[in-house]
Design a protein around this motif. Structure first.
Motif, PDB file in Angstrom:
ATOM      1  N   THR A 106       0.834  -1.194   0.000  1.00  0.00           N
ATOM      2  CA  THR A 106       0.000   0.000   0.000  1.00  0.00           C
ATOM      3  C   THR A 106       0.873   1.251   0.000  1.00  0.00           C
ATOM      4  O   THR A 106       1.779   1.370   0.821  1.00  0.00           O
ATOM      5  CB  THR A 106      -0.883  -0.002   1.261  1.00  0.00           C
ATOM      6  N   TYR A 156     -13.020  -4.897   0.370  1.00  0.00           N
ATOM      7  CA  TYR A 156     -12.289  -3.646   0.229  1.00  0.00           C
ATOM      8  C   TYR A 156     -11.223  -3.648  -0.838  1.00  0.00           C
ATOM      9  O   TYR A 156     -10.665  -2.599  -1.138  1.00  0.00           O
ATOM     10  CB  TYR A 156     -11.642  -3.255   1.564  1.00  0.00           C
ATOM     11  N   ARG A 157     -10.909  -4.792  -1.408  1.00  0.00           N
ATOM     12  CA  ARG A 157      -9.924  -4.724  -2.483  1.00  0.00           C
ATOM     13  C   ARG A 157     -10.264  -5.739  -3.561  1.00  0.00           C
ATOM     14  O   ARG A 157     -10.702  -6.837  -3.287  1.00  0.00           O
ATOM     15  CB  ARG A 157      -8.511  -4.945  -1.972  1.00  0.00           C
ATOM     16  N   THR A 209      -8.773  -0.434  -4.234  1.00  0.00           N
ATOM     17  CA  THR A 209      -8.916  -0.655  -2.799  1.00  0.00           C
ATOM     18  C   THR A 209      -9.733   0.463  -2.175  1.00  0.00           C
ATOM     19  O   THR A 209      -9.526   1.644  -2.484  1.00  0.00           O
ATOM     20  CB  THR A 209      -7.523  -0.683  -2.124  1.00  0.00           C
ATOM     21  N   CYS A 239     -10.666   2.438   1.339  1.00  0.00           N
ATOM     22  CA  CYS A 239     -10.134   2.618   2.695  1.00  0.00           C
ATOM     23  C   CYS A 239     -10.800   3.732   3.472  1.00  0.00           C
ATOM     24  O   CYS A 239     -11.512   4.575   2.927  1.00  0.00           O
ATOM     25  CB  CYS A 239      -8.653   2.943   2.743  1.00  0.00           C
TER      26      CYS A 239
END
Lengths: 465, 135
Positions: free
Chosen positions: A266, A286-287, A396, A398
């Motif tokens: 990341t 989330y990804r 992704t 976040c």
């Protein structure tokens, strides 16, 4: 330069894709004569001295509009479809609508097929192997239909340069974390960061041929409904030319390919992701690994859970259009209860019919990202994405401290109400990654409910705060 | 509210002034929506509302649905158009599946033609090059 060779490779592939590439020009006569079954656009009726054969050729079924005829045909088994195709010329053409055979293929065989260039032969070959007698399209005269003609035209025409030219999002390199937060994250502005995707080793290890060699027989989720091996999907990408292509959109790629998980990290701007404090089993998806051919993409949406996103394009080209949170994009309707209403039409249709509106009135932010570029998508922003070439990316979602409270609020509300955005298993719904309306909307796998995930996650996020 | 079209139309109506009831008519403009068909649609909606509130078992619902669609082609087809226009998904699926079932009951293309008054408009030349119905 790796990104330009990846780009050239992408361009080559997309040119090989197109069997009958047609620049849209004023004379629709040229286009009309090229439709594989001879269908012509409805507008041609005005200047051709002909009658639409559907009036006689559909018999009693002529009362139905084109979409309803297709809906009826899509409910038939392949045997009944073949029977009715033999009834009359118009029924023959309607029965060969590619969406109908795509649906049959996916429902019957899931992702276990080899695309042969059209869906009927794909189905027939998968069903009968060598015994399939093959299919030679019969061209019919005087059948006029936009529902049958336009998708084919959009499937084969090149993506217009006029749609790709406007590029007004900041591109940055050597961007400090502080500057990113002050200039982009806090005010919520998109930005393209050009120096975080390393040329080596990530782009080499994930070049298309390399990925196929390494993970060719691994299955990935495609269009939220079927699982296909990477081999088969890449093969499909190289052969298919569709208005609404299948799109590999997989949230589990790090568990199916643990090496991939280790091969990227990341970027510093997003490391303060508070969602990592939520236990893995209840954290919302989330990804995703995103791999799609030209014309695949995502129609206008806002990312859920008040998350922001980053999208790292490894190779290919993506056209993005952004509208800020309070500006609903043209062509998008909100449902009366404030939920998002996905547009019914395809991305290409949106570009054809609504892109001109971006020149007057409200001007959106736009860009064309290429391999090696990472895009920051601020929370709440409307965006749509069109793959211009075959493209591979990681996306992704976040939450950092700057959108934490919004995310917690959103999750608390979602836990009380049924989330319209998420399907039961939390995967991206097909209405966003816009396959055909005929595609089944549920994957075969069982699911946990989004709302229970949401309430757990909001509690955990509140604790994390 | 099962018809999203009617729901939308109701929401689009101007607010009645205080003390008055909603008077404005909701215009339903589609040739399939004559009063006979509209009554039939309302019959479906009302019955399924009852089903929902009284947790009727699925087999009873299916039995009722089956009888409901036993109508002449003209009415069935207009029901499909009305369900489509009014965006009543369940009714559209039910009525379309009924027609699909009729198609399924035909054993040959000729039977399909007779069932739905479809002419055989293929030329003999077409017929030679056809590859359908071989699988």
């Amino acid at each position: 330069d790796d990104s330009s060779s990846a780009q050239a490779e992408g361009e080559e592939t997309s040119q090989a894709n197109k069997r009958s590439r047609i620049e849209k020009d004023k004379s629709s006569e040229v286009e009309a004569s090229s439709h594989p079954y001879g269908v012509k656009p409805l507008g041609n009726l005005m200047f051709e001295e002909a009658e639409n054969i559907r009036t006689s050729s559909l018999g009693k079924l002529n009362i139905f509009d084109d979409m309803t005829v297709i809906k009826l045909l899509s409910m038939l088994s392949y045997q009944d479809l073949n029977k009715i195709a033999s009834a009359s010329k118009a029924l023959y053409v309607f029965s060969h609508n590619p969406d109908v055979w795509r649906n049959l293929t996916l429902e019957t065989f899931g992702g276990d097929f080899t695309f042969t260039g059209n869906w009927k032969t794909t189905f027939g070959t998968r069903l009968l192997g060598d015994k399939f007698p093959g299919h030679v399209p019969l061209r019919v005269e005087n059948l006029f239909s936009d529902v049958l003609f336009s998708p084919w035209m959009r499937a084969t025409m090149t993506i217009r340069n006029a749609w790709l030219k406007r590029d007004n999002i900041d591109r940055r390199s050597n961007l400090s974390l502080e500057e990113f937060v002050e200039k982009y994250e806090k005010p919520g502005r998109p930005v393209i960061i050009t120096d975080v995707i390393p040329t080596r080793p990530a782009q080499e290890a994930w070049a298309k041929e390399t990925l196929l060699r390494r993970f060719g027989d691994v299955k990935f989720r495609v269009s939220a409904t079927v699982d296909m091996t990477l081999d088969r999907f890449a093969d499909y990408c190289s052969k298919a030319s569709e208005e609404r292509p299948l799109y590999l959109f997989d949230k589990s790629f790090c568990s199916s390919c643990p090496e991939m998980d280790k091969e990227y990290s990341t970027p510093i701007y997003f490391q303060d992701d508070l969602m990592r404090l939520v236990p893995a089993e209840i954290r919302p998806d989330y990804r995703w690994l995103l791999y799609g051919p030209a014309r695949s993409g995502s129609s206008f949406h806002v990312d859920p859970n008040a998350n922001f996103a980053w999208n790292a394009l490894i190779w290919g080209r993506k056209k993005w259009i952004f509208y800020p949170p309070d500006q609903v994009p043209p062509g998008v309707e909100l449902t009366s209860d404030g939920g998002m209403q996905q547009t019914e039409f395809s991305l290409l249709e949106w570009f054809e019919n609504y892109y001109p509106q971006t020149k007057e009135g409200y001007r959106p932010l736009e860009c064309l990202t290429t391999g090696g570029e990472l895009l920051y998508v601020p929370k709440g922003w409307w965006h749509c994405v069109l793959n211009v070439d075959d493209s591979l990316a990681i996306a992704t979602n976040c939450v950092t401290r700057y959108n934490l409270l919004d995310a917690v609020d959103y999750l608390q509300q979602a836990s009380r109400a049924q989330s319209e955005y998420r399907t039961d298993d939390g995967d991206v719904p097909t209405s966003v990654i816009y396959p055909s309306p005929l595609l089944p909307s549920r994957p075969a796998v069982a699911a946990t409910t989004a709302s229970s995930c949401a309430s757990d996650a909001s509690a955990a996020a509140a604790v994390a705060a | 509210m099962r018809s999203t079209v009617i729901k939308q139309m109701l929401e689009d109506l101007p607010e009645p002034s205080e003390g008055e009831e909603q008077q404005d008519p909701v215009p339903l403009m589609d040739r399939s929506c004559n009063s006979k068909i509209l009554e039939k649609v309302i019959e479906y909606l009302t019955k399924h509302q009852e089903f929902d509130t009284s947790s009727t078992p699925q087999e009873d619902k299916d039995a009722w649905d089956k009888k409901y669609v036993e109508v002449e082609d003209e009415d069935l087809f207009n029901l499909i158009l009305a369900a489509n226009f009014l965006d009543v998904k369940d009714l559209l699926d039910l009525t379309c599946k009924t027609v699909a079932e009729y198609i399924k009951q035909c054993k040959t293309p000729e039977e399909i033609r007779q069932r739905f008054n479809i002419p055989n408009d293929f030329t003999p030349v077409n017929a030679i090059s056809f590859d359908f119905f071989l699988f």
